[in-house]
Design a protein around this motif. Structure first.
Motif, PDB file in Angstrom:
ATOM      1  N   ALA A  56       5.449  -2.538  -3.180  1.00  0.00           N
ATOM      2  CA  ALA A  56       5.566  -1.568  -2.079  1.00  0.00           C
ATOM      3  C   ALA A  56       6.470  -0.403  -2.491  1.00  0.00           C
ATOM      4  O   ALA A  56       6.183   0.758  -2.174  1.00  0.00           O
ATOM      5  N   GLU A  57       7.536  -0.735  -3.218  1.00  0.00           N
ATOM      6  CA  GLU A  57       8.456   0.320  -3.684  1.00  0.00           C
ATOM      7  C   GLU A  57       7.747   1.223  -4.692  1.00  0.00           C
ATOM      8  O   GLU A  57       7.804   2.449  -4.593  1.00  0.00           O
ATOM      9  N   GLU A  58       7.071   0.596  -5.643  1.00  0.00           N
ATOM     10  CA  GLU A  58       6.391   1.377  -6.689  1.00  0.00           C
ATOM     11  C   GLU A  58       5.295   2.265  -6.111  1.00  0.00           C
ATOM     12  O   GLU A  58       5.075   3.377  -6.569  1.00  0.00           O
ATOM     13  N   TYR A  75      -1.675  -7.509   9.696  1.00  0.00           N
ATOM     14  CA  TYR A  75      -1.115  -6.273   9.142  1.00  0.00           C
ATOM     15  C   TYR A  75      -2.171  -5.503   8.343  1.00  0.00           C
ATOM     16  O   TYR A  75      -2.310  -4.280   8.493  1.00  0.00           O
ATOM     17  N   ILE A  76      -2.903  -6.221   7.499  1.00  0.00           N
ATOM     18  CA  ILE A  76      -3.946  -5.562   6.693  1.00  0.00           C
ATOM     19  C   ILE A  76      -4.948  -4.859   7.618  1.00  0.00           C
ATOM     20  O   ILE A  76      -5.288  -3.695   7.419  1.00  0.00           O
ATOM     21  N   LEU A  77      -5.383  -5.581   8.653  1.00  0.00           N
ATOM     22  CA  LEU A  77      -6.377  -5.001   9.569  1.00  0.00           C
ATOM     23  C   LEU A  77      -5.794  -3.806  10.338  1.00  0.00           C
ATOM     24  O   LEU A  77      -6.467  -2.793  10.516  1.00  0.00           O
ATOM     25  N   GLY A  84      -3.015   1.322  -0.313  1.00  0.00           N
ATOM     26  CA  GLY A  84      -3.564   1.499  -1.655  1.00  0.00           C
ATOM     27  C   GLY A  84      -4.191   0.203  -2.162  1.00  0.00           C
ATOM     28  O   GLY A  84      -3.846  -0.886  -1.693  1.00  0.00           O
ATOM     29  N   GLU A  85      -5.111   0.345  -3.123  1.00  0.00           N
ATOM     30  CA  GLU A  85      -5.847  -0.799  -3.684  1.00  0.00           C
ATOM     31  C   GLU A  85      -4.927  -1.908  -4.195  1.00  0.00           C
ATOM     32  O   GLU A  85      -5.129  -3.084  -3.918  1.00  0.00           O
ATOM     33  N   MET A 127      -1.742  -2.562  -3.536  1.00  0.00           N
ATOM     34  CA  MET A 127      -0.982  -3.211  -2.463  1.00  0.00           C
ATOM     35  C   MET A 127      -1.892  -4.136  -1.670  1.00  0.00           C
ATOM     36  O   MET A 127      -1.522  -5.267  -1.342  1.00  0.00           O
ATOM     37  N   LEU A 128      -3.084  -3.655  -1.374  1.00  0.00           N
ATOM     38  CA  LEU A 128      -4.049  -4.426  -0.594  1.00  0.00           C
ATOM     39  C   LEU A 128      -4.405  -5.732  -1.289  1.00  0.00           C
ATOM     40  O   LEU A 128      -4.433  -6.808  -0.674  1.00  0.00           O
ATOM     41  N   GLU A 129      -4.642  -5.645  -2.588  1.00  0.00           N
ATOM     42  CA  GLU A 129      -5.006  -6.846  -3.343  1.00  0.00           C
ATOM     43  C   GLU A 129      -3.851  -7.853  -3.309  1.00  0.00           C
ATOM     44  O   GLU A 129      -4.057  -9.060  -3.131  1.00  0.00           O
ATOM     45  N   ALA A 130      -2.633  -7.345  -3.473  1.00  0.00           N
ATOM     46  CA  ALA A 130      -1.460  -8.231  -3.468  1.00  0.00           C
ATOM     47  C   ALA A 130      -1.257  -8.871  -2.095  1.00  0.00           C
ATOM     48  O   ALA A 130      -0.896 -10.050  -1.990  1.00  0.00           O
ATOM     49  N   LEU A 131      -1.500  -8.128  -1.027  1.00  0.00           N
ATOM     50  CA  LEU A 131      -1.342  -8.678   0.327  1.00  0.00           C
ATOM     51  C   LEU A 131      -2.409  -9.737   0.608  1.00  0.00           C
ATOM     52  O   LEU A 131      -2.132 -10.770   1.219  1.00  0.00           O
ATOM     53  N   ASN A 132      -3.617  -9.480   0.137  1.00  0.00           N
ATOM     54  CA  ASN A 132      -4.683 -10.474   0.299  1.00  0.00           C
ATOM     55  C   ASN A 132      -4.347 -11.757  -0.457  1.00  0.00           C
ATOM     56  O   ASN A 132      -4.604 -12.866   0.026  1.00  0.00           O
TER      57      ASN A 132
END
Ligand code: FEO
Length: 168
Positions: A108-110, A60-62, A3-4, A6-11
């Protein structure tokens, strides 16, 4: 797909880990400049580990089909008052990273993102280890404060650290 949110937070975490690497490399250079090659070695190994952490998030993102978006890395400080000061700053920084990881776990939980939640458990454990390592060195530095001989002995000990790739 991630999801957007999560992705932003991982970046963002890739940037945090790259900054960590930059910070410890800067500390390594400073230790080298004051003749403490063992401390410099310890920090250089830590800088490589942090680069490895950044790459774990990157890979992981990729692997999840997400887009990696690298951001500007801010400049770290270039000097510290003493070895103790540098390690106190290291611990402070790691506590900040622990907060970042905890926040990622919450997201991730949310978002009900099981895969990311599982991937993050490695980092949860890693942070416990990193804070404990820093605390151990700080305790030693406090015990030997003011003793050149003590610093020399600890420098020899920290020279033994070797980079080992952290596998999952
Ligand atoms: Fe990547 Fe030191 O935490």
């Amino acid at each position: 797909m991630i999801g957007e949110r999560m992705l932003e937070a991982l970046n963002r975490q890739i940037n945090e880990e790259l900054y960590s690497s930059y910070l410890y490399l800067s500390m390594s250079a400073w230790f080298e400049s004051i003749g403490l090659k063992g401390f410099a070695n310890w920090m250089k190994v830590q800088a490589r580990e942090e680069l490895g952490h950044a790459m774990k998030f990157y890979d992981y993102i990729l692997a999840r089909g997400g887009k990696v978006q690298l951001q500007e890395i801010k400049a770290p400080p270039h000097e510290w008052n003493s070895p103790l000061h540098a390690f106190e700053e290291t611990l402070k920084h790691e506590k900040h990273i622990t907060e970042c990881i905890n926040k990622l776990v919450e997201i991730a939980e949310e978002e009900k993102d099981r895969a990311t939640f599982n991937m993050l458990q490695w980092f949860v454990d890693e942070q416990v280890e990193e804070e404990a390592n820093d605390e151990e060195i700080i305790t030693k530095l406090r015990m030997i404060e003011g003793s050149k001989n003590g610093i020399f002995m600890l420098d020899r000990e920290l020279a033994q650290r070797k980079y080992v790739e952290e596998v999952k």
